[in-house]
Enzyme design. Structure first.
Site, short mmCIF file in Angstrom:
data_model
loop_
_atom_site.label_atom_id
_atom_site.label_comp_id
_atom_site.label_asym_id
_atom_site.label_seq_id
_atom_site.Cartn_x
_atom_site.Cartn_y
_atom_site.Cartn_z
N THR A 1 0.82 -1.21 0.00
CA THR A 1 0.00 0.00 0.00
C THR A 1 0.85 1.26 0.00
O THR A 1 1.97 1.26 0.53
CB THR A 1 -0.91 0.02 1.25
OG1 THR A 1 -1.54 1.29 1.36
CG2 THR A 1 -0.11 -0.22 2.52
N TYR B 1 -1.86 0.17 10.35
CA TYR B 1 -2.05 -0.56 9.09
C TYR B 1 -0.84 -0.40 8.18
O TYR B 1 -0.24 -1.39 7.73
CB TYR B 1 -3.32 -0.06 8.40
CG TYR B 1 -3.38 -0.42 6.93
CD1 TYR B 1 -3.48 -1.75 6.53
CD2 TYR B 1 -3.32 0.57 5.94
CE1 TYR B 1 -3.52 -2.08 5.18
CE2 TYR B 1 -3.37 0.24 4.60
CZ TYR B 1 -3.46 -1.08 4.22
OH TYR B 1 -3.50 -1.41 2.89
#
Length: 327
Positions: free
Chosen positions: A119, A143
């Site tokens: 990501t 995250y």
């Protein structure tokens, strides 16, 4: 020519399922491994399916021995940034410990090629734009940090001659299969385009715009939305690259152009032919004004070109959400 099997871990989820369609179209046999915590059995009815968790080493051994994949695509993980602040232990358990369990099982089975779903959240707040792979990685949420930790582990596994990998850093995945077979289905839904479309469909009272005074062309945040089919295509190209002997590398996946929230609203209204009920709200803490990808590495190394723009994204998502009501 021998038909190669590819194990798609997390293949019943949004991006994983679209990638299975792309793999099959290119002549591979996708085998889905998913615990169905957030994936959907309806998305994998065309492929061999094995239910299991990435933290279950015994189950992974069984599946790897049965299917003998040439490579593995790893999509399984927790992805909601807000939830990562509430349950950081769960994110470390699944995204780090689970992934390391998967890697151990792959090495036991002598599978040495992995495409990892990473990501742009590993970069943190942008210091320069567009963001390219040389940008410092300083994640600002649990995250992003768990994804960054696994990227570091994969580089060490490569350094030790254990695993070659392609780490694909997504920007904003969006859109759906153009035939309406599969699409974006999260419970609860937190992603911006489904939220806007659900408001246009009357399934939500309104769509909320967080902040209208950013230093952007129209005052709203700008993000790089990339069609899920383009992402799927990049994953297939990454598998091809590794099976040809390609080296470990991190690659951004984005269009290189940005769409503001106001432009997104206009696109939804154009495609739907309906006005979108909008409510203005204050900025959210930590939202950067602009996030746009530098994608030259993907173009040069994978021969990847994003094919779809924001209107294509909205049209395909509208088709999916119009026929799908969350049940």
């Amino acid at each position: 020519m021998t038909i190669k099997t590819i194990l798609v871990v997390g293949g019943a989820g949004y991006i994983g399922a679209h990638t299975c369609l792309a793999l099959a179209e290119k002549g591979y046999v996708p085998v889905v491994y998913d615990n169905l915590t957030s994936g959907h059995p309806e998305f994998v009815r065309w492929w061999p399916f094995e239910q299991g968790d990435i933290r279950d080493r015994t189950r992974l051994r069984e599946v790897l021995a049965r299917h003998k994949p040439a490579a593995v695509l790893h999509f399984a993980g927790l992805i909601e940034v807000g939830q990562s602040f509430k349950e950081p232990e769960s994110f470390y358990d699944v995204n780090v410990s689970g992934a390391l369990t998967l890697l151990g099982a792959l090495m036991e089975a002598d599978v040495r090629a992995l495409v990892f779903s990473s990501t742009c959240a590993t970069y943190g707040m942008p210091q320069s734009l567009p963001l390219d792979e040389r940008h410092p990685q300083q994640p600002i949420n649990p995250y992003g940090r768990t994804k960054f930790i696994l990227e570091q582990a994969l580089r060490d596994y490569d350094l030790c001659g254990l695993m070659r990998s392609v780490m694909l850093r997504y920007f904003n995945a969006a859109g759906a299969d153009f035939e309406g077979r599969i699409g974006e289905w999260h419970t609860p839904e937190t992603h911006v385009i489904p939220l806007a479309i659900e408001a246009a469909l009357g399934r939500r009272e309104h769509f909320t715009v967080f902040g209208s005074d950013y230093e952007t062309r129209d005052g709203t945040c700008i993000r790089d939305y990339v069609h899920v089919n383009d992402l799927a295509d990049a994953h297939v190209r990454a598998v091809d690259y590794l099976l040809r002997g390609g080296e470990t590398v991190a690659i951004n996946l984005g269009t290189g152009t940005g769409t503001s929230v106001k432009e997104l609203i206009a696109a939804v209204e154009t495609v739907s032919g309906r006005p979108l009920p909008v409510v203005q709200a204050e900025r959210r803490p930590g939202d950067p004004p602009r996030l746009v990808a530098g994608n030259q590495t993907a173009r040069e190394l994978l021969g990847w070109e994003p094919r779809y723009g924001i209107e294509d994204i909205i049209r395909s998502a509208w088709l999916w959400h119009s026929k799908f009501n969350g049940g």
